[in-house]
Design a protein around this motif. Structure first.
Motif, PDB file in Angstrom:
ATOM      1  N   MET A 135       5.935   4.601  -2.263  1.00  0.00           N
ATOM      2  CA  MET A 135       7.075   4.151  -2.383  1.00  0.00           C
ATOM      3  C   MET A 135       8.220   3.762  -2.840  1.00  0.00           C
ATOM      4  O   MET A 135       8.903   3.108  -3.218  1.00  0.00           O
TER       5      MET A 135
ATOM      6  N   GLU B 278      -0.802  -0.384   8.360  1.00  0.00           N
ATOM      7  CA  GLU B 278      -1.475  -0.115   6.823  1.00  0.00           C
ATOM      8  C   GLU B 278      -2.731   0.916   8.169  1.00  0.00           C
ATOM      9  O   GLU B 278      -3.263   0.208   9.071  1.00  0.00           O
TER      10      GLU B 278
ATOM     11  N   PRO C  32       0.607  -1.232   0.070  1.00  0.00           N
ATOM     12  CA  PRO C  32       0.222   0.310  -0.034  1.00  0.00           C
ATOM     13  C   PRO C  32       0.824   1.281   0.255  1.00  0.00           C
ATOM     14  O   PRO C  32       0.230   2.157   0.104  1.00  0.00           O
ATOM     15  N   CYS C  33       2.315   1.504   0.092  1.00  0.00           N
ATOM     16  CA  CYS C  33       2.906   2.094   0.103  1.00  0.00           C
ATOM     17  C   CYS C  33       3.502   2.539  -1.467  1.00  0.00           C
ATOM     18  O   CYS C  33       3.752   1.774  -2.145  1.00  0.00           O
TER      19      CYS C  33
ATOM     20  N   THR D  94      14.304   3.815   8.028  1.00  0.00           N
ATOM     21  CA  THR D  94      13.412   2.798   7.429  1.00  0.00           C
ATOM     22  C   THR D  94      13.707   1.772   8.307  1.00  0.00           C
ATOM     23  O   THR D  94      13.348   0.839   8.493  1.00  0.00           O
TER      24      THR D  94
ATOM     25  N   GLU E 139       3.462   9.776   6.867  1.00  0.00           N
ATOM     26  CA  GLU E 139       4.145   9.494   5.684  1.00  0.00           C
ATOM     27  C   GLU E 139       3.989  10.596   4.614  1.00  0.00           C
ATOM     28  O   GLU E 139       3.930  11.286   3.564  1.00  0.00           O
TER      29      GLU E 139
HETATM   30  C1  HEM Z   1      11.025   7.240   1.405  1.00  0.00           C
HETATM   31  C2  HEM Z   1      10.766   6.119   1.449  1.00  0.00           C
HETATM   32  C3  HEM Z   1       8.689   6.572   2.074  1.00  0.00           C
HETATM   33  C4  HEM Z   1       8.090   7.441   1.417  1.00  0.00           C
HETATM   34  C5  HEM Z   1       8.434   8.706   0.816  1.00  0.00           C
HETATM   35  C6  HEM Z   1       6.701   6.353   1.970  1.00  0.00           C
HETATM   36  C7  HEM Z   1       5.028   6.943   1.408  1.00  0.00           C
HETATM   37  C8  HEM Z   1       4.480   6.962   1.927  1.00  0.00           C
HETATM   38  C9  HEM Z   1       2.980   7.572   1.897  1.00  0.00           C
HETATM   39  C10 HEM Z   1       3.240   8.997   1.063  1.00  0.00           C
HETATM   40  C11 HEM Z   1       2.187   6.710   2.002  1.00  0.00           C
HETATM   41  C12 HEM Z   1       0.302   7.145   2.389  1.00  0.00           C
HETATM   42  C13 HEM Z   1      -0.443   6.763   1.370  1.00  0.00           C
HETATM   43  C14 HEM Z   1      -1.569   6.609   0.970  1.00  0.00           C
HETATM   44  O1  HEM Z   1      -2.301   7.566   2.219  1.00  0.00           O
HETATM   45  O2  HEM Z   1      -2.550   6.604   0.607  1.00  0.00           O
HETATM   46  C15 HEM Z   1       2.845   5.454   2.195  1.00  0.00           C
HETATM   47  C16 HEM Z   1       2.081   4.716   2.960  1.00  0.00           C
HETATM   48  C17 HEM Z   1       2.736   3.165   4.049  1.00  0.00           C
HETATM   49  N1  HEM Z   1       3.971   3.070   3.671  1.00  0.00           N
HETATM   50 FE1  HEM Z   1       5.956   4.269   2.727  1.00  0.00          FE
HETATM   51  N2  HEM Z   1       6.898   5.768   2.030  1.00  0.00           N
HETATM   52  C18 HEM Z   1       8.464   5.138   3.003  1.00  0.00           C
HETATM   53  C19 HEM Z   1       8.777   4.036   3.302  1.00  0.00           C
HETATM   54  C20 HEM Z   1       8.755   3.510   3.724  1.00  0.00           C
HETATM   55  C21 HEM Z   1       9.146   2.158   4.573  1.00  0.00           C
HETATM   56  C22 HEM Z   1      10.460   2.188   4.551  1.00  0.00           C
HETATM   57  C23 HEM Z   1       7.536   1.116   4.655  1.00  0.00           C
HETATM   58  C24 HEM Z   1       7.807  -0.255   5.424  1.00  0.00           C
HETATM   59  C25 HEM Z   1       8.939  -0.700   5.417  1.00  0.00           C
HETATM   60  C26 HEM Z   1       6.599   2.068   4.333  1.00  0.00           C
HETATM   61  C27 HEM Z   1       6.047   0.893   4.369  1.00  0.00           C
HETATM   62  C28 HEM Z   1       3.432   2.036   4.187  1.00  0.00           C
HETATM   63  C29 HEM Z   1       2.929   1.324   4.680  1.00  0.00           C
HETATM   64  C30 HEM Z   1       2.459   0.197   4.790  1.00  0.00           C
HETATM   65  C31 HEM Z   1       2.289   2.035   3.850  1.00  0.00           C
HETATM   66  C32 HEM Z   1       0.490   2.171   4.392  1.00  0.00           C
HETATM   67  C33 HEM Z   1      -0.009   3.293   4.936  1.00  0.00           C
HETATM   68  C34 HEM Z   1      -1.724   3.351   4.554  1.00  0.00           C
HETATM   69  O3  HEM Z   1      -2.408   2.508   5.145  1.00  0.00           O
HETATM   70  O4  HEM Z   1      -1.838   4.697   4.043  1.00  0.00           O
HETATM   71  N3  HEM Z   1       7.402   2.813   3.908  1.00  0.00           N
HETATM   72  N4  HEM Z   1       4.318   5.731   2.882  1.00  0.00           N
END
Ligand code: HEM
Length: 243
Positions: free
Chosen positions: A44, A112, A41-42, A81, A183
């Motif tokens: 990135m 999530e 769901p991420c 990270t 996020e």
């Molecule tokens: C620079 C690194 C990262 C950026 C720019 C980023 C960016 C984002 C963004 C913008 C969202 C929101 C998506 C939305 O609301 O529709 C998101 C959600 C998420 N990210 Fe990342 N992320 C990064 C790193 C990571 C890492 C390292 C993990 C885990 C290993 C991760 C796991 C998640 C998960 C599980 C969600 C879902 C959350 C939800 O329910 O909206 N992210 N990320």
């Protein structure tokens, strides 16, 4: 004999799975995921898998692979990270507690949460796929070429309110709200034009809608490493500006 067999197994596994170092030197052109590639769901993590900074199949990701991929792709520090990566590993379904699949991150309540900027709530049945309608409602706030911190905070606040109004089972813990602010802080920082706090709208659009690094559009990997203090500083400002 045992040693020879073990060495042969090791060599064949090395051939099958490129090492962290090999992955960082391989082709990082964007490729759409295949039907069997796993995605999260991420936006990135999906982007980094689409560029080969993370395994393109989205499978069997260790902490070392995650740290190296985030560092090489977008200069996220190991401290940041590892914080979120440790939680990701708790949802592992790989059969190896030290690796996870990107799809393991779909588990609701792990990282999530409801109220995502571009995904529907678990109540709707799909909490992980990019949802163009939801993203359009978020992006309707991005009317200028750049997205200020105040605009990003406003978009997030409006999205949480809309999700809450539409979902009778809407639920966000304080931790979920914090994750959601992180996020927003992350996309603002990674997609910023060297300011660290003002993102380029066209770049953010590519990140969410195509899960692609907007290199053709002029984006460059941030020069300075993005660490936990930077992110938490932004989260504080988003909290002041929004919820
Ligand atoms: C620079 C690194 C990262 C950026 C720019 C980023 C960016 C984002 C963004 C913008 C969202 C929101 C998506 C939305 O609301 O529709 C998101 C959600 C998420 N990210 Fe990342 N992320 C990064 C790193 C990571 C890492 C390292 C993990 C885990 C290993 C991760 C796991 C998640 C998960 C599980 C969600 C879902 C959350 C939800 O329910 O909206 N992210 N990320």
């Amino acid at each position: 004999m045992k040693i020879t067999l073990w060495t042969a197994c090791l060599l064949s596994s090395v051939a099958a799975y490129p090492s962290v170092q090999e992955r960082q030197t391989e082709d990082h052109s964007w490729r759409a995921p295949s039907a069997t590639d796993r995605r999260a769901p991420c936006p990135m993590l999906n982007t980094l898998a689409n560029h080969g900074y993370l395994p393109r199949n989205g499978a069997d990701i260790s902490m070392d692979i995650l740290v190296a991929g985030l560092k090489a792709g977008v200069n996220l520090g190991a401290d940041a990270t590892k914080l979120v990566g440790a939680t990701a590993l708790k949802g592992s379904t790989t059969g190896n507690a030290s690796t996870f699949h990107l799809t393991d991150l779909n588990k609701h309540g792990l990282i999530e949460h409801d109220g995502s900027l571009s995904r529907a709530d678990i109540f709707s049945g799909d909490n992980h796929s990019f949802n163009a309608t939801i993203w359009a409602s978020t992006a309707s706030h991005f009317t200028s070429p750049t997205i200020s911190l105040a605009t990003a905070a406003k978009a997030r606040k409006a999205r949480l309110a809309a999700a809450q109004a539409a979902n009778p089972q809407f639920n966000m813990s304080d931790g979920d709200k914090q994750a959601s602010m992180i996020e927003t802080a992350l996309y603002l920082n990674v997609m910023s034009n060297e300011t660290g706090v003002t993102a380029v709208t066209a770049w953010v659009q590519k990140l969410f809608t195509q899960e692609r690094l907007p290199i053709e559009e002029g984006w460059k990997r941030p020069k300075g490493e993005i660490g936990v203090p930077t992110i938490l500083g932004l989260v504080g400002l988003i909290g002041v500006a929004g919820i």
